[in-house]
Design a protein around this motif. Structure first.
Motif, PDB file in Angstrom:
ATOM      1  N   GLY A 110       0.833  -1.208   0.000  1.00 50.26           N
ATOM      2  CA  GLY A 110       0.000   0.000   0.000  1.00 50.26           C
ATOM      3  C   GLY A 110       0.860   1.247   0.000  1.00 50.26           C
ATOM      4  O   GLY A 110       1.548   1.522   0.976  1.00 50.26           O
TER       5      GLY A 110
ATOM      6  N   GLY B  38      -1.082   7.254   1.824  1.00 44.21           N
ATOM      7  CA  GLY B  38      -0.644   8.117   2.926  1.00 44.21           C
ATOM      8  C   GLY B  38       0.245   7.418   3.938  1.00 44.21           C
ATOM      9  O   GLY B  38       1.370   7.845   4.205  1.00 44.21           O
ATOM     10  N   ARG B  39      -0.223   6.301   4.492  1.00 45.48           N
ATOM     11  CA  ARG B  39       0.542   5.625   5.545  1.00 45.48           C
ATOM     12  C   ARG B  39       1.796   4.963   4.969  1.00 45.48           C
ATOM     13  O   ARG B  39       2.858   5.013   5.578  1.00 45.48           O
ATOM     14  CB  ARG B  39      -0.332   4.601   6.270  1.00 45.48           C
ATOM     15  CG  ARG B  39      -1.473   5.197   7.046  1.00 45.48           C
ATOM     16  CD  ARG B  39      -1.058   6.136   8.135  1.00 45.48           C
ATOM     17  NE  ARG B  39      -0.340   5.517   9.236  1.00 45.48           N
ATOM     18  CZ  ARG B  39       0.179   6.177  10.266  1.00 45.48           C
ATOM     19  NH1 ARG B  39       0.067   7.494  10.352  1.00 45.48           N
ATOM     20  NH2 ARG B  39       0.823   5.545  11.224  1.00 45.48           N
TER      21      ARG B  39
ATOM     22  N   ALA C 107       4.190  -3.186  -2.894  1.00 45.83           N
ATOM     23  CA  ALA C 107       3.020  -3.729  -3.605  1.00 45.83           C
ATOM     24  C   ALA C 107       1.953  -2.650  -3.582  1.00 45.83           C
ATOM     25  O   ALA C 107       1.566  -2.165  -2.511  1.00 45.83           O
ATOM     26  CB  ALA C 107       2.508  -4.980  -2.904  1.00 45.83           C
TER      27      ALA C 107
ATOM     28  N   ARG D 246       1.260   5.387  -8.431  1.00 42.92           N
ATOM     29  CA  ARG D 246       1.724   5.417  -7.034  1.00 42.92           C
ATOM     30  C   ARG D 246       2.908   4.471  -6.838  1.00 42.92           C
ATOM     31  O   ARG D 246       3.877   4.788  -6.162  1.00 42.92           O
ATOM     32  CB  ARG D 246       0.611   4.978  -6.085  1.00 42.92           C
ATOM     33  CG  ARG D 246      -0.466   5.994  -5.931  1.00 42.92           C
ATOM     34  CD  ARG D 246      -1.515   5.556  -4.936  1.00 42.92           C
ATOM     35  NE  ARG D 246      -2.735   6.298  -5.217  1.00 42.92           N
ATOM     36  CZ  ARG D 246      -3.909   6.058  -4.666  1.00 42.92           C
ATOM     37  NH1 ARG D 246      -4.047   5.102  -3.784  1.00 42.92           N
ATOM     38  NH2 ARG D 246      -4.953   6.789  -4.987  1.00 42.92           N
TER      39      ARG D 246
ATOM     40  N   THR E 218       0.075  -6.228  -6.436  1.00 47.07           N
ATOM     41  CA  THR E 218      -0.807  -6.621  -5.325  1.00 47.07           C
ATOM     42  C   THR E 218      -0.027  -7.259  -4.180  1.00 47.07           C
ATOM     43  O   THR E 218       1.067  -7.797  -4.377  1.00 47.07           O
ATOM     44  CB  THR E 218      -1.857  -7.662  -5.793  1.00 47.07           C
ATOM     45  OG1 THR E 218      -1.168  -8.867  -6.146  1.00 47.07           O
ATOM     46  CG2 THR E 218      -2.659  -7.160  -6.971  1.00 47.07           C
TER      47      THR E 218
ATOM     48  N   ALA F  60      -0.016  -1.449   4.921  1.00 46.40           N
ATOM     49  CA  ALA F  60      -0.668  -0.137   4.880  1.00 46.40           C
ATOM     50  C   ALA F  60      -1.752  -0.122   3.802  1.00 46.40           C
ATOM     51  O   ALA F  60      -1.965   0.873   3.116  1.00 46.40           O
ATOM     52  CB  ALA F  60       0.369   0.957   4.635  1.00 46.40           C
TER      53      ALA F  60
ATOM     54  N   PRO G 271      -5.948  -0.837   2.743  1.00 48.84           N
ATOM     55  CA  PRO G 271      -7.188  -0.442   3.425  1.00 48.84           C
ATOM     56  C   PRO G 271      -7.634  -1.469   4.474  1.00 48.84           C
ATOM     57  O   PRO G 271      -7.195  -2.625   4.451  1.00 48.84           O
ATOM     58  CB  PRO G 271      -8.207  -0.377   2.277  1.00 48.84           C
ATOM     59  CG  PRO G 271      -7.407  -0.256   1.034  1.00 48.84           C
ATOM     60  CD  PRO G 271      -6.111  -0.944   1.279  1.00 48.84           C
ATOM     61  N   ASP G 272      -8.545  -1.034   5.342  1.00 45.46           N
ATOM     62  CA  ASP G 272      -8.977  -1.846   6.498  1.00 45.46           C
ATOM     63  C   ASP G 272      -9.332  -3.290   6.130  1.00 45.46           C
ATOM     64  O   ASP G 272      -8.996  -4.217   6.865  1.00 45.46           O
ATOM     65  CB  ASP G 272     -10.222  -1.225   7.155  1.00 45.46           C
ATOM     66  CG  ASP G 272      -9.934   0.114   7.804  1.00 45.46           C
ATOM     67  OD1 ASP G 272      -8.800   0.610   7.663  1.00 45.46           O
ATOM     68  OD2 ASP G 272     -10.845   0.667   8.450  1.00 45.46           O
TER      69      ASP G 272
ATOM     70  N   LEU H 206      -8.154  -5.130   3.966  1.00 42.80           N
ATOM     71  CA  LEU H 206      -6.981  -5.906   3.542  1.00 42.80           C
ATOM     72  C   LEU H 206      -5.886  -5.855   4.604  1.00 42.80           C
ATOM     73  O   LEU H 206      -4.727  -5.528   4.311  1.00 42.80           O
ATOM     74  CB  LEU H 206      -6.464  -5.373   2.202  1.00 42.80           C
ATOM     75  CG  LEU H 206      -7.410  -5.512   1.020  1.00 42.80           C
ATOM     76  CD1 LEU H 206      -6.803  -4.897  -0.241  1.00 42.80           C
ATOM     77  CD2 LEU H 206      -7.767  -6.975   0.766  1.00 42.80           C
ATOM     78  N   HIS H 207      -6.259  -6.113   5.830  1.00 43.11           N
ATOM     79  CA  HIS H 207      -5.266  -6.228   6.905  1.00 43.11           C
ATOM     80  C   HIS H 207      -5.091  -7.695   7.307  1.00 43.11           C
ATOM     81  O   HIS H 207      -3.992  -8.201   7.416  1.00 43.11           O
ATOM     82  CB  HIS H 207      -5.697  -5.414   8.140  1.00 43.11           C
ATOM     83  CG  HIS H 207      -5.575  -3.941   7.943  1.00 43.11           C
ATOM     84  ND1 HIS H 207      -5.758  -3.031   8.955  1.00 43.11           N
ATOM     85  CD2 HIS H 207      -5.292  -3.201   6.844  1.00 43.11           C
ATOM     86  CE1 HIS H 207      -5.590  -1.800   8.487  1.00 43.11           C
ATOM     87  NE2 HIS H 207      -5.312  -1.890   7.202  1.00 43.11           N
TER      88      HIS H 207
ATOM     89  N   GLU I 208      -1.053  -1.677  10.139  1.00 42.35           N
ATOM     90  CA  GLU I 208      -1.894  -0.503  10.384  1.00 42.35           C
ATOM     91  C   GLU I 208      -3.157  -0.932  11.124  1.00 42.35           C
ATOM     92  O   GLU I 208      -3.669  -2.027  10.912  1.00 42.35           O
ATOM     93  CB  GLU I 208      -2.257   0.172   9.051  1.00 42.35           C
ATOM     94  CG  GLU I 208      -1.238   1.156   8.557  1.00 42.35           C
ATOM     95  CD  GLU I 208      -0.952   2.287   9.538  1.00 42.35           C
ATOM     96  OE1 GLU I 208      -1.767   2.536  10.444  1.00 42.35           O
ATOM     97  OE2 GLU I 208       0.100   2.919   9.406  1.00 42.35           O
TER      98      GLU I 208
ATOM     99  N   VAL J 128      -0.376   4.847  17.540  1.00 44.62           N
ATOM    100  CA  VAL J 128       0.759   5.756  17.669  1.00 44.62           C
ATOM    101  C   VAL J 128       0.659   6.738  18.841  1.00 44.62           C
ATOM    102  O   VAL J 128       1.677   7.245  19.300  1.00 44.62           O
ATOM    103  CB  VAL J 128       0.954   6.572  16.372  1.00 44.62           C
ATOM    104  CG1 VAL J 128       1.353   5.672  15.232  1.00 44.62           C
ATOM    105  CG2 VAL J 128      -0.323   7.313  16.012  1.00 44.62           C
TER     106      VAL J 128
ATOM    107  N   SER K  31     -13.190   6.656   2.321  1.00 44.89           N
ATOM    108  CA  SER K  31     -12.951   5.211   2.478  1.00 44.89           C
ATOM    109  C   SER K  31     -13.789   4.548   3.566  1.00 44.89           C
ATOM    110  O   SER K  31     -14.022   3.354   3.519  1.00 44.89           O
ATOM    111  CB  SER K  31     -11.480   4.964   2.819  1.00 44.89           C
ATOM    112  OG  SER K  31     -10.654   5.531   1.863  1.00 44.89           O
TER     113      SER K  31
ATOM    114  N   HIS L 253       1.227  12.698  14.281  1.00 44.96           N
ATOM    115  CA  HIS L 253       0.639  12.253  15.543  1.00 44.96           C
ATOM    116  C   HIS L 253       1.459  12.694  16.753  1.00 44.96           C
ATOM    117  O   HIS L 253       1.782  11.896  17.633  1.00 44.96           O
ATOM    118  CB  HIS L 253       0.479  10.728  15.561  1.00 44.96           C
ATOM    119  CG  HIS L 253      -0.606  10.249  14.642  1.00 44.96           C
ATOM    120  ND1 HIS L 253      -0.346   9.587  13.476  1.00 44.96           N
ATOM    121  CD2 HIS L 253      -1.951  10.345  14.732  1.00 44.96           C
ATOM    122  CE1 HIS L 253      -1.483   9.298  12.867  1.00 44.96           C
ATOM    123  NE2 HIS L 253      -2.468   9.751  13.603  1.00 44.96           N
TER     124      HIS L 253
END
Ligand SMILES: NC(=O)c1ccc[n+]([C@@H]2O[C@H](COP(=O)([O-])OP(=O)(O)OC[C@H]3O[C@@H](n4cnc5c(N)ncnc54)[C@H](O)[C@@H]3O)[C@@H](O)[C@H]2O)c1
Length: 417
Positions: A12, A15-16, A37, A43, A61, A78, A80-81, A83-84, A101, A130, A174, A365
């Motif tokens: 990912g 941002g993160r 990936a 990007r 991917t 990093a 999206p939610d 895909l954790h 994340e 964090v 998102s 943060h």
């Protein structure tokens, strides 16, 4: 000291993901990114070029990346939610140490399964809570632990989201769909629930939550408001949530768009995104379901009580916290806090910027991101998870609290943990 950096693969490149890339450039002796990936080609290329990722390790991917045998010390997840869980389980199988994340996963059962599996595999897994690393919250915790306000009795914690942030992330963005992503109380507030658990130092036992979506709904739309702000809306000029105002005229919250570097071409590119993506949709017609006001009352083991409010409709952001003890109290807003001693009347002010100067490294943060990454790297170097301020088991507690709040809110009952 000259040490070999930890090598990592990032999943990912938004941002993160970029934040960890930046850290690797600032601290080349600590972290080196050797794989990326990312689905979006632009990007992926920009990320690879900026952070010096070898061409053969730039993949589309996470599945492709983790179908290879292990070739780095660690994986940074990093994506999206939703895909954790799958990449984290796969990375554990491959023997990687992991920076994951938040949130851990979407349903609570998967969170528990993942935590158990990480323990079984004996790998270092750091969840990115964090705030535990920000000097402000570290100092707050020190005040409680050293009994500067006597025995802790209760906490009022307030998270003003800011109305534009709400519209961007939880109405258009998102997290607009709590089922496809995660409920607001987890997505926005797992940090807060984690901090509360950490400050109190005991588990939460009872949760009662209330809240709903009052404003960002079709029945609240101004007369004649079309599906998109770009469709000639009659109230666009006076709407605080106009996408044309936020993204096109004010040029804010643009990090979600891949814009051309030439400034002269950016305006048209933004308009194109507003015509084709959720970010151009009218906030009253977004098929969103996240509450815009959310109140949670909790009782912790030992009797400490907490009231926690998440409010979308504010003109400001920045967490506010009031902590009540038997010998004093604390009032803080993440910029600074004031501790008042009941016996002497003496007030001590702790200023966040002065605290930050002691160990702040310029990452977000309130300095928390840099502290967290450093801790994680040290844990990998020593292969000792106990050096981390956020053990994964402890991170799970905030998720249990969040799911309990959501259950309480929806089923209108007190949930016992
Ligand atoms: N710790 C924190 O304080 C904090 C702050 C913000 C976001 N987050 C979390 O971090 C995560 C990432 O946040 P973000 O804002 O960078 O999200 P994002 O959605 O902007 O970025 C995710 C990236 O993953 C890519 N991607 C999607 N599917 C992929 C796949 N199958 N393989 C490879 N790449 C894929 C997307 O193209 C995108 O570039 C989210 O889960 C979010 O909740 C944590």
């Amino acid at each position: 000291m000259n040490r070999k950096p930890i090598t990592a693969v990032v999943l990912g490149a938004s941002g993160r993901g970029k934040l960890y890339g930046d850290y690797s450039l600032e601290h080349p002796d600590e972290l080196k990114i050797i794989g990326i990936a990312e689905l979006v080609e632009l990007r992926r290329t920009m990320y690879g070029d900026k952070y010096g990722v070898p061409a053969e390790n730039r993949l589309a991917t996470w599945e492709e990346m983790l179908s290879r045998p292990k070739f780095a010390d660690a994986v940074i997840i990093a994506t999206p939610d939703h895909l954790h869980y799958a990449p984290c389980m796969k990375a554990l199988d491959l023997g990687y140490d992991i920076l994951l994340e938040k949130p851990i996963a979407q349903p609570l059962e998967q969170c528990q399964t993942l935590v158990d599996y990480a323990r079984e595999k004996g790998r270092i897994v750091c969840l990115t809570h964090v705030l535990r690393y920000s000097p402000y919250f570290l100092k707050l915790k020190e005040m409680i632990d050293t009994k500067r306000i006597g025995e802790l009795v209760s906490i009022q914690h307030f998270e003003p989201v800011d109305h534009i942030h709400m519209s961007h992330s939880y109405v258009r963005g998102s997290w607009h769909d709590s089922v496809k992503s995660t409920p607001l109380i987890l997505a926005k507030s797992s940090h807060d629930l984690d901090i509360l658990y950490w400050l109190i130092g005991k588990p939460c036992r009872k949760v009662a939550a209330f809240g709903s979506l009052s404003h960002f709904r079709a029945d609240q739309a101004p007369a004649g408001a079309p599906a998109r702000c770009t469709d000639g809306c009659p109230v666009e000029a006076s709407c605080p949530f106009s996408a044309l105002k936020i993204y096109y005229r004010d040029r804010t919250w643009l990090y979600v768009f891949d814009l051309p570097t030439e400034e002269s071409k950016q305006g048209e590119a933004i308009l194109n995104y507003l015509r084709t993506t959720n970010y151009g949709r009218c906030v009253y017609h977004c098929q969103n379901d996240q509450p815009d006001h959310y109140v949670t009352s909790m009782e912790f083991e030992g009797g400490v009580t907490v009231n926690f409010s998440v409010e979308a409709l504010t003109s400001y952001s920045g967490r506010r916290t009031r902590i009540m003890g038997t010998r004093g109290d604390i009032v803080g807003d993440m910029e600074s806090f004031t501790l008042t001693d009941f016996a002497t009347g003496e007030q001590s002010v702790y200023d966040s910027k002065a605290l930050d100067a002691l160990n702040y490294e310029g990452v977000g943060h309130g300095g928390g991101d840099a502290g967290m990454i450093r801790d994680w790297i040290e844990a990998i170097r020593t292969q000792d998870a106990s050096v981390m301020t956020t053990p994964l088991d402890a991170s799970l507690e905030s998720h249990r609290m969040a799911f309990a709040a959501e259950q309480s809110r929806k089923e209108e009952k007190i949930v016992f943990l």
